[in-house]
Design a protein around this motif. Structure first.
Motif, PDB file in Angstrom:
ATOM      1  N   ALA A 159       0.828  -1.206   0.000  1.00 11.56           N
ATOM      2  CA  ALA A 159       0.000   0.000   0.000  1.00 11.56           C
ATOM      3  C   ALA A 159       0.870   1.267   0.000  1.00 11.56           C
ATOM      4  N   ARG A 160       0.588   2.220   0.882  1.00 13.17           N
ATOM      5  CA  ARG A 160       1.336   3.481   0.871  1.00 13.17           C
ATOM      6  C   ARG A 160       2.757   3.317   1.412  1.00 13.17           C
ATOM      7  N   GLY A 161       3.070   2.135   1.945  1.00 12.18           N
ATOM      8  CA  GLY A 161       4.446   1.869   2.351  1.00 12.18           C
ATOM      9  C   GLY A 161       5.413   1.882   1.188  1.00 12.18           C
ATOM     10  N   LEU A 162       4.884   1.865  -0.050  1.00 18.03           N
ATOM     11  CA  LEU A 162       5.730   1.873  -1.248  1.00 18.03           C
ATOM     12  C   LEU A 162       6.041   3.288  -1.733  1.00 18.03           C
ATOM     13  N   GLU A 163       5.405   4.295  -1.153  1.00 21.71           N
ATOM     14  CA  GLU A 163       5.506   5.648  -1.709  1.00 21.71           C
ATOM     15  C   GLU A 163       6.931   6.177  -1.788  1.00 21.71           C
ATOM     16  N   GLU A 164       7.757   5.863  -0.797  1.00 25.73           N
ATOM     17  CA  GLU A 164       9.120   6.407  -0.795  1.00 25.73           C
ATOM     18  C   GLU A 164       9.958   5.850  -1.936  1.00 25.73           C
ATOM     19  N   MET A 165       9.475   4.791  -2.602  1.00 26.92           N
ATOM     20  CA  MET A 165      10.184   4.242  -3.744  1.00 26.92           C
ATOM     21  C   MET A 165       9.838   4.977  -5.036  1.00 26.92           C
ATOM     22  N   VAL A 166       8.891   5.894  -4.950  1.00 26.21           N
ATOM     23  CA  VAL A 166       8.429   6.621  -6.135  1.00 26.21           C
ATOM     24  C   VAL A 166       8.990   8.036  -6.083  1.00 26.21           C
ATOM     25  N   GLY A 167      10.092   8.254  -6.767  1.00 33.65           N
ATOM     26  CA  GLY A 167      10.778   9.539  -6.708  1.00 33.65           C
ATOM     27  C   GLY A 167       9.928  10.707  -7.146  1.00 33.65           C
ATOM     28  N   THR A 168       9.052  10.502  -8.134  1.00 34.12           N
ATOM     29  CA  THR A 168       8.209  11.599  -8.611  1.00 34.12           C
ATOM     30  C   THR A 168       7.331  12.154  -7.503  1.00 34.12           C
ATOM     31  N   LEU A 169       6.813  11.269  -6.644  1.00 30.64           N
ATOM     32  CA  LEU A 169       5.994  11.740  -5.528  1.00 30.64           C
ATOM     33  C   LEU A 169       6.817  12.591  -4.576  1.00 30.64           C
ATOM     34  N   MET A 170       8.043  12.177  -4.322  1.00 26.25           N
ATOM     35  CA  MET A 170       8.900  12.937  -3.414  1.00 26.25           C
ATOM     36  C   MET A 170       9.220  14.317  -3.994  1.00 26.25           C
ATOM     37  N   ILE A 171       9.380  14.375  -5.311  1.00 24.35           N
ATOM     38  CA  ILE A 171       9.633  15.660  -5.971  1.00 24.35           C
ATOM     39  C   ILE A 171       8.386  16.534  -5.919  1.00 24.35           C
ATOM     40  N   LEU A 172       7.224  15.943  -6.223  1.00 28.84           N
ATOM     41  CA  LEU A 172       5.978  16.711  -6.191  1.00 28.84           C
ATOM     42  C   LEU A 172       5.701  17.276  -4.813  1.00 28.84           C
ATOM     43  N   ASP A 173       6.122  16.555  -3.770  1.00 24.67           N
ATOM     44  CA  ASP A 173       5.908  17.047  -2.411  1.00 24.67           C
ATOM     45  C   ASP A 173       6.636  18.365  -2.163  1.00 24.67           C
ATOM     46  N   ARG A 174       7.613  18.693  -3.006  1.00 24.20           N
ATOM     47  CA  ARG A 174       8.349  19.965  -2.874  1.00 24.20           C
ATOM     48  C   ARG A 174       7.816  21.039  -3.811  1.00 24.20           C
ATOM     49  N   ALA A 175       6.917  20.681  -4.708  1.00 22.56           N
ATOM     50  CA  ALA A 175       6.355  21.649  -5.652  1.00 22.56           C
ATOM     51  C   ALA A 175       5.256  22.472  -4.971  1.00 22.56           C
ATOM     52  N   PRO A 176       4.973  23.683  -5.470  1.00 22.72           N
ATOM     53  CA  PRO A 176       3.998  24.557  -4.807  1.00 22.72           C
ATOM     54  C   PRO A 176       2.629  23.917  -4.584  1.00 22.72           C
ATOM     55  N   LYS A 177       2.144  23.128  -5.539  1.00 22.69           N
ATOM     56  CA  LYS A 177       0.838  22.503  -5.388  1.00 22.69           C
ATOM     57  C   LYS A 177       0.914  21.074  -4.850  1.00 22.69           C
ATOM     58  N   GLY A 178       2.115  20.616  -4.522  1.00 21.07           N
ATOM     59  CA  GLY A 178       2.254  19.262  -3.994  1.00 21.07           C
ATOM     60  C   GLY A 178       1.758  18.221  -4.991  1.00 21.07           C
ATOM     61  N   ARG A 179       1.111  17.195  -4.479  1.00 18.24           N
ATOM     62  CA  ARG A 179       0.615  16.126  -5.351  1.00 18.24           C
ATOM     63  C   ARG A 179      -0.671  16.515  -6.068  1.00 18.24           C
ATOM     64  N   ASN A 180      -1.377  17.499  -5.552  1.00 18.21           N
ATOM     65  CA  ASN A 180      -2.550  18.045  -6.234  1.00 18.21           C
ATOM     66  C   ASN A 180      -3.476  16.923  -6.720  1.00 18.21           C
TER      67      ASN A 180
END
Length: 241
Positions: free
Chosen positions: A196-217
């Motif tokens: 489940a969400r335990g896999l999120e840290e393996m997805v680099g795009t999500l980590m990058i989006l978390d730093r963008a102004p709108k986040g994951r939106n």
């Protein structure tokens, strides 16, 4: 969308406060990683066989001469016409890591219940290079709680992410990653699994989006994700306008 606009001095004060939380999260991640490394292991005594482009292989063979194996449980069932968009999203991040993982004594392989020709066709469509094996006819996916029979889904609960959940919240295939270690004697141990969400840290795009102004939106978890060949260029430019 627009957050409060403040002076540079007020922004710096807020940023320093957030930095304290970020450092706390980093230290917590270090603590969790240490606990993960200290987890007990369980011996794998069952013989699992997989179909690969190089023929039938055992779980031991999948290590490919290394002592550590990461298996990504990719959602692609025997009757599925294409792989799960979320699994595909994660897998887009894998090829670039392979040289580094292999050099660090780690083999990565995706495993799905679809038969090999279906896997190979989808892999070609996505232009991926990582190893991908079929567990068709094997108990492997069921034993690691990422595949469910019609009987499972007709029962009161199924086990996923180490807890009993209603079948309505499940599917015939679900994602996960499992880690294995093989010692010099050839003994194999299951050391870790995450779902489940335990896999999120393996997805680099999500980590990058978390730093963008709108986040994951997103409206719900990864609701914005498509297979990488399904994004329309004009949509990619204007989807959030």
């Amino acid at each position: 969308m627009q957050n409060q606009v403040v002076s540079r001095e007020e922004w710096l004060e807020a940023r320093r406060a957030l930095l304290l939380q970020e450092k706390e999260a980093t230290h917590l991640r270090d603590k969790v990683n240490a606990a993960r490394m200290a987890m007990p292991w369980v011996r794998v005594d069952k013989d699992y066989m997989f179909d690969t482009p190089d023929g039938r292989k055992s779980l031991s063979d999948l290590f490919d001469g290394r002592s550590q194996l990461l298996v990504y449980h990719f959602m692609l069932g025997p009757e599925w016409q294409a792989g799960c968009p979320g699994c595909s999203f994660l897998s887009d991040h894998v090829d670039g890591t392979l040289a580094h993982l292999n050099n660090h004594d780690v083999t990565w392989v995706a495993v799905s219940r679809a038969e090999l020709p279906r896997i190979e066709a989808y892999k070609k469509r996505m232009d991926w290079k990582f190893p991908w094996a079929s567990s068709f006819g094997s108990d492997f996916n069921f034993d690691y709680h990422v595949s469910f029979t019609p009987e499972d889904l007709a029962s009161e609960t199924v086990t996923y992410n180490f807890e009993a959940i209603p079948p309505a919240n499940a599917h015939d295939e679900l994602p996960g990653v499992s880690a294995f270690y093989k010692n010099d004697a050839g003994d194999i141990f299951h050391t870790y699994s995450s779902y489940a969400r335990g896999l999120e840290e393996m997805v680099g795009t999500l980590m990058i989006l978390d730093r963008a102004p709108k986040g994951r939106n997103e409206d719900s978890t990864m609701s914005f994700v498509k297979r990488h060949d399904e994004y329309a260029p004009e949509t990619a430019k204007s989807c959030c306008h």
